[in-house]
Design an enzyme around this catalytic site. Structure first.
Site, PDB file in Angstrom:
ATOM      1  N   CYS A  12       3.788   3.875  -3.835  1.00  0.00           N
ATOM      2  CA  CYS A  12       3.456   3.274  -5.116  1.00  0.00           C
ATOM      3  C   CYS A  12       2.221   3.999  -5.663  1.00  0.00           C
ATOM      4  CB  CYS A  12       3.176   1.783  -4.954  1.00  0.00           C
ATOM      5  SG  CYS A  12       1.675   1.416  -4.022  1.00  0.00           S
ATOM      6  N   HIS A  73      -6.144  -1.973  -0.411  1.00  0.00           N
ATOM      7  CA  HIS A  73      -6.158  -3.436  -0.313  1.00  0.00           C
ATOM      8  C   HIS A  73      -7.460  -4.055  -0.817  1.00  0.00           C
ATOM      9  CE1 HIS A  73      -3.325  -2.378   3.126  1.00  0.00           C
ATOM     10  NE2 HIS A  73      -2.584  -3.048   2.279  1.00  0.00           N
ATOM     11  N   CYS A  95      -6.670  -0.548  -5.191  1.00  0.00           N
ATOM     12  CA  CYS A  95      -5.609  -0.525  -6.195  1.00  0.00           C
ATOM     13  C   CYS A  95      -6.076  -1.261  -7.452  1.00  0.00           C
ATOM     14  CB  CYS A  95      -4.360  -1.180  -5.626  1.00  0.00           C
ATOM     15  SG  CYS A  95      -3.063  -1.505  -6.837  1.00  0.00           S
ATOM     16  N   HIS A 123      -3.442 -10.945   5.723  1.00  0.00           N
ATOM     17  CA  HIS A 123      -3.280  -9.664   5.043  1.00  0.00           C
ATOM     18  C   HIS A 123      -4.633  -9.197   4.519  1.00  0.00           C
ATOM     19  CE1 HIS A 123      -1.915  -6.658   2.136  1.00  0.00           C
ATOM     20  NE2 HIS A 123      -0.763  -6.632   2.796  1.00  0.00           N
ATOM     21  N   GLU A 125      -5.571  -7.559   1.915  1.00  0.00           N
ATOM     22  CA  GLU A 125      -5.806  -7.824   0.492  1.00  0.00           C
ATOM     23  C   GLU A 125      -6.269  -9.254   0.284  1.00  0.00           C
ATOM     24  OE1 GLU A 125      -3.220  -8.714  -3.479  1.00  0.00           O
ATOM     25  OE2 GLU A 125      -2.493  -7.068  -2.212  1.00  0.00           O
TER      26      GLU A 125
END
Length: 282
Positions: A12, A73, A95, A123, A125
């Site tokens: 991505c 993240h 990101c 996670h 992020e």
């Protein structure tokens, strides 16, 4: 046998940018410390380590005055403050969509909302997002929702890579739990949604699916889960070395997709070698 690639697959933009920043930083500083694995792809990370990247799990493990790379993240403000105190050169590869989610958590918190982050509490992020608000609850299911104060003002965001169906499920739980006000902000990644939808479509057209990407990658595991739920035999592999000819025995059409941390070269290599196997076994 025909091999069909999912329309949306692989790297991505956020991951591509993080890898590019890592390469540029290594050229500039020689040695760069990454706070956690840059992406969930062992082959890419191993290549960066050979170039001089050093992976650490805590900012305290980075020597003072060194360069530290923040992965896509993102991290909490507390981690950035510790980096400043240690006089580290911060290379921020967060990101853009994650950064927006961080800003929205901070804004909702300032406006007095109890922030609900829909996602996986473990996670990276999500661990970073938590640090941007005062009252933040991570919600993945009924048990988490039950911990929320009743009739609270809720500000809701989501882990960027989670599925829309999962968001809808948790929002339904929040509605049944009760609230005085709920403000839902869309933080989902369009690229992730497109990748999930593309994989599901392809899974309905083929005899077997291969999902390429790190076994510890949450978004890749989710792709594999979606393909299995579509009713097709699915194999989640990190690379061609894990492939076995029996996996395509009797298949007329083989589908391939890949997680957000899987580079094009690994996908291309997999396709080429599977084609070679198919030619020798038919």
């Amino acid at each position: 046998m025909k091999i069909i690639l999912a329309d949306n697959r692989g790297f991505c933009p956020g991951v591509r940018r993080a890898v590019q920043k890592a390469l540029e930083s290594l050229d500039e500083y020689g040695t760069v410390y990454s706070l956690g694995h840059l992406i969930h792809n062992r082959q890419v990370v191993d290549d960066l380590i050979r170039r001089g990247l050093k992976v650490v799990e805590d900012i305290a493990d980075v020597p003072e005055h060194s360069a530290v790379l923040i992965r896509s993240h993102g991290v909490s403000p507390a981690v950035l403050q510790r980096a400043k105190e240690r006089r580290l050169t911060v290379i921020d590869a967060t990101c853009g969509l994650v950064r927006r989610a961080q800003e929205l958590v901070a804004r909702l918190s300032r406006e007095g909302y109890h922030v609900v982050v829909i996602g996986d509490a473990n996670h990276p992020e999500v661990r970073g997002l938590i640090g941007y608000g005062e009252k933040v609850t991570v919600a993945a299911g009924p048990e988490d929702v039950a911990q929320l104060p009743r009739l609270a003002r809720l500000g809701v965001v989501a882990q960027t890579t989670i599925s829309p169906a999962r968001v809808a499920e948790v929002v339904g739980l929040l509605i049944r739990h009760g609230f005085s006000e709920m403000k839902i902000l869309n933080t989902l990644c369009d690229q992730s949604i497109a990748r999930q939808q593309s994989a599901t479509r392809l899974a309905g057209e083929v005899d077997v699916m291969f999902v390429l990407g790190g076994l510890d990658s949450a978004n890749t595991r989710h792709l594999a889960q979606l393909c299995r739920e579509a009713g097709v035999q699915t194999h989640h592999l990190e690379h061609f070395g894990q492939f076995e000819p029996a996996m395509i025995a009797g298949a007329n059409q083989v589908g391939i997709t890949a997680g957000a941390s899987t580079p094009d070269r690994l996908i291309e290599e997999f396709v080429t070698k599977v084609e070679e196997v198919a030619q020798t076994t038919t």
